[in-house]
Every structure is written in structure tokens, then in C-alpha cells.
Design a protein around this motif. Structure first.
Motif, short mmCIF file in Angstrom:
data_model
loop_
_atom_site.label_atom_id
_atom_site.label_comp_id
_atom_site.label_asym_id
_atom_site.label_seq_id
_atom_site.Cartn_x
_atom_site.Cartn_y
_atom_site.Cartn_z
N ARG A 280 0.80 -1.23 0.00
CA ARG A 280 0.00 0.00 0.00
C ARG A 280 0.83 1.28 0.00
O ARG A 280 0.34 2.34 -0.37
N GLY A 281 2.08 1.18 0.44
CA GLY A 281 2.95 2.34 0.45
C GLY A 281 2.91 3.14 1.75
O GLY A 281 2.16 2.82 2.67
N ILE A 282 3.74 4.18 1.80
CA ILE A 282 3.82 5.08 2.97
C ILE A 282 3.18 6.40 2.57
O ILE A 282 3.42 6.92 1.48
N LEU A 283 2.36 6.95 3.48
CA LEU A 283 1.68 8.22 3.22
C LEU A 283 2.29 9.33 4.06
O LEU A 283 2.41 9.19 5.28
N LEU A 284 2.66 10.43 3.41
CA LEU A 284 3.22 11.59 4.12
C LEU A 284 2.16 12.67 4.26
O LEU A 284 1.43 12.98 3.31
N THR A 285 2.06 13.25 5.46
CA THR A 285 1.16 14.37 5.70
C THR A 285 1.91 15.44 6.50
O THR A 285 3.04 15.24 6.93
N GLY A 286 1.26 16.59 6.69
CA GLY A 286 1.88 17.69 7.44
C GLY A 286 2.68 18.61 6.52
O GLY A 286 3.13 18.21 5.45
N GLY A 287 2.85 19.84 6.97
CA GLY A 287 3.56 20.84 6.16
C GLY A 287 4.99 20.44 5.83
O GLY A 287 5.49 20.74 4.74
N GLY A 288 5.66 19.74 6.75
CA GLY A 288 7.04 19.33 6.52
C GLY A 288 7.19 18.36 5.37
O GLY A 288 8.27 18.25 4.76
N SER A 289 6.11 17.63 5.04
CA SER A 289 6.18 16.65 3.95
C SER A 289 6.30 17.32 2.59
O SER A 289 6.63 16.67 1.60
N LEU A 290 6.03 18.63 2.54
CA LEU A 290 6.10 19.37 1.28
C LEU A 290 7.52 19.74 0.89
O LEU A 290 7.75 20.31 -0.17
N LEU A 291 8.49 19.45 1.78
CA LEU A 291 9.89 19.70 1.42
C LEU A 291 10.23 18.87 0.18
O LEU A 291 10.07 17.65 0.17
N SER A 292 10.68 19.53 -0.86
CA SER A 292 10.94 18.86 -2.13
C SER A 292 11.88 17.67 -1.96
O SER A 292 12.95 17.78 -1.37
N GLY A 293 11.47 16.53 -2.49
CA GLY A 293 12.33 15.35 -2.52
C GLY A 293 12.31 14.48 -1.27
O GLY A 293 12.93 13.41 -1.26
N LEU A 294 11.60 14.91 -0.22
CA LEU A 294 11.59 14.10 1.01
C LEU A 294 10.92 12.75 0.77
O LEU A 294 11.37 11.72 1.28
N ASP A 295 9.86 12.75 -0.04
CA ASP A 295 9.19 11.48 -0.37
C ASP A 295 10.12 10.56 -1.17
O ASP A 295 10.16 9.34 -0.94
N GLN A 296 10.91 11.14 -2.08
CA GLN A 296 11.86 10.34 -2.86
C GLN A 296 12.96 9.76 -1.98
O GLN A 296 13.38 8.62 -2.18
N LEU A 297 13.42 10.56 -1.00
CA LEU A 297 14.46 10.10 -0.09
C LEU A 297 13.98 8.91 0.74
O LEU A 297 14.68 7.90 0.88
N ILE A 298 12.76 9.01 1.29
CA ILE A 298 12.19 7.93 2.10
C ILE A 298 11.99 6.68 1.24
O ILE A 298 12.30 5.56 1.66
N GLU A 299 11.50 6.89 0.02
CA GLU A 299 11.28 5.75 -0.88
C GLU A 299 12.59 5.06 -1.23
O GLU A 299 12.67 3.83 -1.25
N GLU A 300 13.65 5.84 -1.47
CA GLU A 300 14.95 5.26 -1.81
C GLU A 300 15.54 4.46 -0.65
O GLU A 300 16.09 3.37 -0.83
#
Length: 338
Positions: A280-300
């Protein structure tokens, strides 16, 4: 006879922002959690956005403060007054009934910290229906079916805390709350500018850098931004150009701390739920999740598909409002809790 507005509201009481959700209307208020106080008279001069604009620009007797630090109340009296102001601003004064409130707390909050939030809300003139942990509220607000028997992983990155949780059957199975979040990204940029460029910048400028060119993962194109501050050598104002690659260096350590905690929560997750999260994946929420590339870093780093919620800034507030439906029956009396 009781006025024209609904009295059931959810409050996301965040370190950086306070959001108020009214049932049937959605998020009606979003303001910075900042209060401007006159130190000579102890009077409050402004709340919210008006007070935020005063940060770093006030005369000696007026100080702009954040009454919440790292997700918990640091100044009880000011928090109470701030809550009272925002509740009245959201609900209006056309009602004779006290508003009924559900309010969110960090998943790592102690009983004392939880009680302080409830007491401050009651003193502000509301009836507290219940409290809900931020990651559970975020999951509800993002539209996840958390009542079903499969695992959902939420990473809620606010201003003062990051809450990481695995949720199943409406409850938290594994969770961690760390005091590393959006404010720490700002502080990391301030430190980097001082060390690398001998330039002193304020909180607001650091936040603008983070929003405009900040990155936790290398961007496909290089972005540049002009930054103004005070030269620490000459003491004079100075303007320099900062690139997105520099913010990558500045923010790396803080971003890696969040990634490490996500990894540690995954390590403690029961295998059946871990398999669900992989699917199902990981879901990011909150203003801090909008930092560019944070989702890519966690996924990597985790190897698990990571996505940002459709509206990460309001997910917790919406979820806190939805929580009222779980604890209030049709007849308006408390029904059930998670």
C-alpha cells in the motif's frame, strides 16, 4: 435559537499553525501559532498571521512568541488566550452553546501534556469531546480506511514534531514521535548560512528558502534564490545567491533523522502489517512533507512507494473533525472511541 453555525469542531493545534475544522464547512481557519505580546504591559497585541509578520521586526517591548514548542504547550496562559481567540473567530459569536471540540496531540505526548491541552481548551470556553493522536487524525483526514484489518503507515511531519505510526483496526500498532520536524529544517538552514556564508538570517527568511528552493533529494534542475541578511564579518546588510544544491547539504542531516525513525518503526512492525505497507505504500502528511524530494528520499532508503497526501496541510484538522463522528452518536451524546 442556538445560532446558525455548527458547534462541533476539530482543532489541529500545531507548533507552526493552528487549523480549525467545522463539521459541514471544512477547514475554516488556518493561522500561524504565533502571539505578539507587549512585555511592558503583558497585553497581547496580535494573534496569528498579524503576529507572525512581527517576528524579528518588533520594538524591544513587543515580542512575538510561539506558545507551543515541539508539539506541546510551553506557555499555558498564552495558549489558552490564543485558543479562545481562534475558536471565537472560527465559530463566531452567534451561538449560545459552547463549541464541542476534538483536538489532536502528538503520539508521544505524556498524560500531563495531554491534560494541559484539554485544560487549556476548556478554559478557552469549549467542551472537550476527546483527543486523538496526530497520525490517526492524519490518516482519517487523508481518507484511509483505518478501521479495516490491514496496515497503513503514516508519516506526519509538522512544525515541531514528526509522528510516524502504523495503524490497523482504527488504532496505533507501532508509533514513534520525534522532536525533529519543519522548524528543524529552518534552523539547519540558519546554521548553514552562518557557517558557509558568514550570513545571519532570520526564521522567516530560512522558511522562505526552504519553501522556494529547499530540497532533501537532488532536483532535476538547479534553482537559485537571492537571500538577504547581515554579514557577520562587516556587520552590514548583504545579499547573496543560494542554490538548491546548497540546501541539500544544509538539510541532509535533519532529513536523514526522519528517515532513520521511519526505518526503525518498520523494523518493529509485525510481518503481516509490514507486507500490507509494502503493497500500500507510505503516506506523508503535514507541512514538513512538502519539502521537495523528502518522499523520494524515504522511498529510496526504505524501498517502499511513498506518496504525499492530496492536501497534507489540512489532513490532521479534517481527521480531527471526522473523529467527532466516531465519538458522537446521532442523539448528540458520546458514542465510542478508538
Amino acid at each position: 435559537m442556538f445560532g446558525l453555525t455548527s458547534n462541533d469542531i476539530g482543532i489541529d493545534l500545531g507548533t507552526a499553525s493552528i487549523l480549525v475544522y467545522i463539521k459541514g464547512k471544512g477547514v475554516v481557519l488556518k493561522e500561524p501559532s504565533v502571539v505578539a505580546i507587549d512585555r511592558n504591559t503583558n497585553e497581547i497585541r496580535a494573534f496569528g498571521e498579524e503576529a507572525r509578520l512581527m517576528i524579528g521586526r518588533t520594538p524591544g517591548n513587543v515580542v512575538a512568541v510561539r506558545p507551543l514548542r515541539q508539539g506541546v504547550i510551553s506557555d499555558y496562559t498564552v495558549t489558552e488566550k490564543m485558543l479562545k481567540y481562534f475558536i471565537h473567530k472560527a465559530v463566531g459569536k452567534r451561538t449560545l452553546r459552547k463549541p464541542r471540540v476534538a483536538i489532536c496531540i502528538p503520539s508521544g505526548a505524556t498524560e500531563v501534556e495531554k491534560k494541559a491541552v484539554e485544560d487549556a481548551t476548556e478554559q478557552a470556553g469549549a467542551i472537550v469531546l476527546g483527543t486523538i493522536e496526530e497520525p490517526v487524525a492524519a490518516a482519517m483526514g487523508a481518507g484511509l480506511e483505518i478501521q479495516k484489518a490491514f496496515g497503513n503507515m503514516i508519516v506526519d511531519i509538522g512544525g515541531g514534531t514528526s509522528d510516524i505510526a502504523v495503524i490497523s483496526l482504527g488504532g496505533t500498532v507501532v508509533s514513534t514521535s520525534i522532536k525533529v520536524a519543519g522548524d528543524d529544517f529552518d534552523e539547519a538552514i540558519v546554521r548553514y548560512m552562518r557557517k558557509k556564508h558568514n550570513l545571519l538570517i532570520g526564521e522567516r527568511t530560512a522558511e522562505e528558502i526552504k519553501i522556494n528552493i529547499g530540497s532533501a533529494y537532488k532536483r532535476p534542475e538547479l534553482l537559485t534564490m537571492e537571500v538577504r541578511g547581515r554579514n557577520l564579518v562587516t556587520g552590514l546588510p548583504k545579499t547573496i545567491a543560494v542554490t538548491s544544491d546548497e540546501t541539500l547539504d544544509a538539510l541532509d542531516e535533519t532529513a536523514q533523522q526522519i528517515v532513520e525513525v521511519v526505518h526503525s518503526v518498520l523494523e518493529r512492525t509485525p510481518p503481516e502489517l509490514a507486507a500490507d505497507i509494502f503493497d500500500r505504500g507510505i503516506l506523508l502528511t503535514g507541512g514538513g512533507s512538502l519539502l521537495s524530494g523528502l518522499d523520494q528520499l524515504i522511498e529510496e532508503k526504505t524501498g517502499i512507494h511513498t506518496v504525499i497526501a492530496e492536501d497534507p496541510l489540512t489532513a490532521v484538522a479534517i481527521g480531527t473533525g471526522k473523529y467527532i463522528d466516531y465519538i458522537i452518536g446521532e442523539e448528540g451524546k458520546p458514542k465510542k472511541r478508538f
